[in-house]
Design a protein around this motif. Sequence first.
Motif, PDB file in Angstrom:
ATOM      1  N   UNK A  78       0.812  -1.226   0.000  1.00  0.00           N
ATOM      2  CA  UNK A  78       0.000   0.000   0.000  1.00  0.00           C
ATOM      3  C   UNK A  78       0.843   1.272   0.000  1.00  0.00           C
ATOM      4  N   UNK A  79       2.111   1.107   0.281  1.00  0.00           N
ATOM      5  CA  UNK A  79       2.972   2.296   0.300  1.00  0.00           C
ATOM      6  C   UNK A  79       4.371   1.873  -0.128  1.00  0.00           C
ATOM      7  N   UNK A  80       4.874   2.526  -1.175  1.00  0.00           N
ATOM      8  CA  UNK A  80       6.150   2.111  -1.756  1.00  0.00           C
ATOM      9  C   UNK A  80       7.165   3.255  -1.677  1.00  0.00           C
ATOM     10  N   UNK A  81       8.261   2.951  -1.039  1.00  0.00           N
ATOM     11  CA  UNK A  81       9.339   3.920  -0.878  1.00  0.00           C
ATOM     12  C   UNK A  81      10.448   3.551  -1.850  1.00  0.00           C
ATOM     13  N   UNK A  82      10.770   4.424  -2.789  1.00  0.00           N
ATOM     14  CA  UNK A  82      11.846   4.166  -3.744  1.00  0.00           C
ATOM     15  C   UNK A  82      13.113   4.873  -3.318  1.00  0.00           C
ATOM     16  N   UNK A  83      14.221   4.433  -3.898  1.00  0.00           N
ATOM     17  CA  UNK A  83      15.508   5.040  -3.559  1.00  0.00           C
ATOM     18  C   UNK A  83      16.208   5.485  -4.840  1.00  0.00           C
ATOM     19  N   UNK A  84      16.872   6.639  -4.765  1.00  0.00           N
ATOM     20  CA  UNK A  84      17.634   7.093  -5.928  1.00  0.00           C
ATOM     21  C   UNK A  84      18.876   7.838  -5.488  1.00  0.00           C
ATOM     22  N   UNK A  85      19.948   7.631  -6.242  1.00  0.00           N
ATOM     23  CA  UNK A  85      21.172   8.379  -5.972  1.00  0.00           C
ATOM     24  C   UNK A  85      21.205   9.638  -6.826  1.00  0.00           C
ATOM     25  N   UNK A  86      20.351   9.635  -7.878  1.00  0.00           N
ATOM     26  CA  UNK A  86      20.360  10.773  -8.796  1.00  0.00           C
ATOM     27  C   UNK A  86      19.237  11.733  -8.438  1.00  0.00           C
ATOM     28  N   UNK A  87      19.517  13.012  -8.604  1.00  0.00           N
ATOM     29  CA  UNK A  87      18.505  14.018  -8.321  1.00  0.00           C
ATOM     30  C   UNK A  87      18.218  14.763  -9.606  1.00  0.00           C
TER      31      UNK A  87
END
Lengths: 247, 247
Positions: A78-87
């Motif tokens: 129900x809730x997905x947290x993504x990760x990124x090194x790029x902005x």
Amino acid sequence: MQSNTSHISIVLCRPQFAGNVGAAARCGKNMGIGRLVVVGKPNLDQDEMYRRATHVAAEVIDGIRYVDNLEAALADFQYIVGTTARLGGARGPVVSPREMAEKVSGISQENRVALLFGPEDAGLTNDELRFCHLVVNIPTAEFKSLNLSHAVMILCYEIFSCRLSTEGRFVSKLASSQELEGMYGQVAELLVRIGFLNSQNPEYWMMHIRRLLSRTGLHSKEVKIIRGICRQMDWFLESRGKEDKKT
Amino acid sequence: MQSNTSHISIVLCRPQFAGNVGAAARCGKNMGIGRLVVVGKPNLDQDEMYRRATHVAAEVIDGIRYVDNLEAALADFQYIVGTTARLGGARGPVVSPREMAEKVSGISQENRVALLFGPEDAGLTNDELRFCHLVVNIPTAEFKSLNLSHAVMILCYEIFSCRLSTEGRFVSKLASSQELEGMYGQVAELLVRIGFLNSQNPEYWMMHIRRLLSRTGLHSKEVKIIRGICRQMDWFLESRGKEDKKT
């Protein structure tokens, strides 16, 4: 508020190295997160995976849910947290791991939460990030490329610590002002007795001693240790006097 | 205030696995901490170390300072942060990584700070923890055993993330480890002499005394005050003995 970690899963999208999957399982286990999903049918060396997980997190490896594609893997969350090194604009607004943890602590009470990580070389694509309710960027110095399992650790650690900061686990009891004043009185008396302090004007050096002891925030037990030393010193001086008189 | 990371070193005491040293170098580099010290002449596989560091952190591996013993490795640091997974009376009070980071952000402006980690299997001994001004425990779920490089990452991450609000807070120069060790030696000698410490096993109470004095961050002047008190005490005991002999 305390996150409900039984509602939280680590989702590794197309991981390339078995060692990182094993290490991620161990990180999760360290922080109370025992569910692991692996997306994309990678060919992972089982021995290396179990070795890096250590025997304690072997059950996390045993329980890995392998799913062919990301959409299916995420379907029940129900809730997905993504990760990124790029902005950048194409990625939309990002939050810090700490802000993420605060959000997840509430949401995880009633919802299944996925912490989603991309492959080691390229991270999540913009397409994959679209599934996410929230995108996290781990702050770094110039060298932005974190090892996958270290990124997993930081998110799990923030989630685990967030629940702790409200539980106050690290707030221990300090000595009361009364305890402190009793101690300082005893210390001053002893220092006058041995001639370190001038009995006419003991305050200058006592101020330095107070400052150095107080700014640390003394615990009751520590006050007792210091008073015990003073008492022992008094006793020693006393008993020595008596002995000397006897001879 | 952000920490002055050029004043901070990662010190690995007797690490067993080259991979962890390489990974720790990468973690440091991610978070702007580029100095690495390895204590105890371990026999480390250079290839594995460079592989896990990745090429970006290769320069950290190139620059590793190898030192035979811990005391020599720490001699020039003014503030030493130790890590422990075990809690209990014999270890004294501990703080969270976040509290540590807040402390270090100020202290690192003018002082050399060591982040000290023990070997993978057993961690730092009580003897080794005695050097530390502050001892950190990383909060975990039941499974307490973190991989070494993940512990390194959490501390480096907290230091990098911490921006203390007390901008422009007065930061003064602390006593060096060498000054502190000299003082503790003198204190222990006196406490044995007066019978507060058992000469067979002085370490338990000395650990508590070290912890309470060190976590405050002692200044050189304060070390001199404490040594002055010890000297005065010795002199007093001495002269009293002489006087008593005269009568």
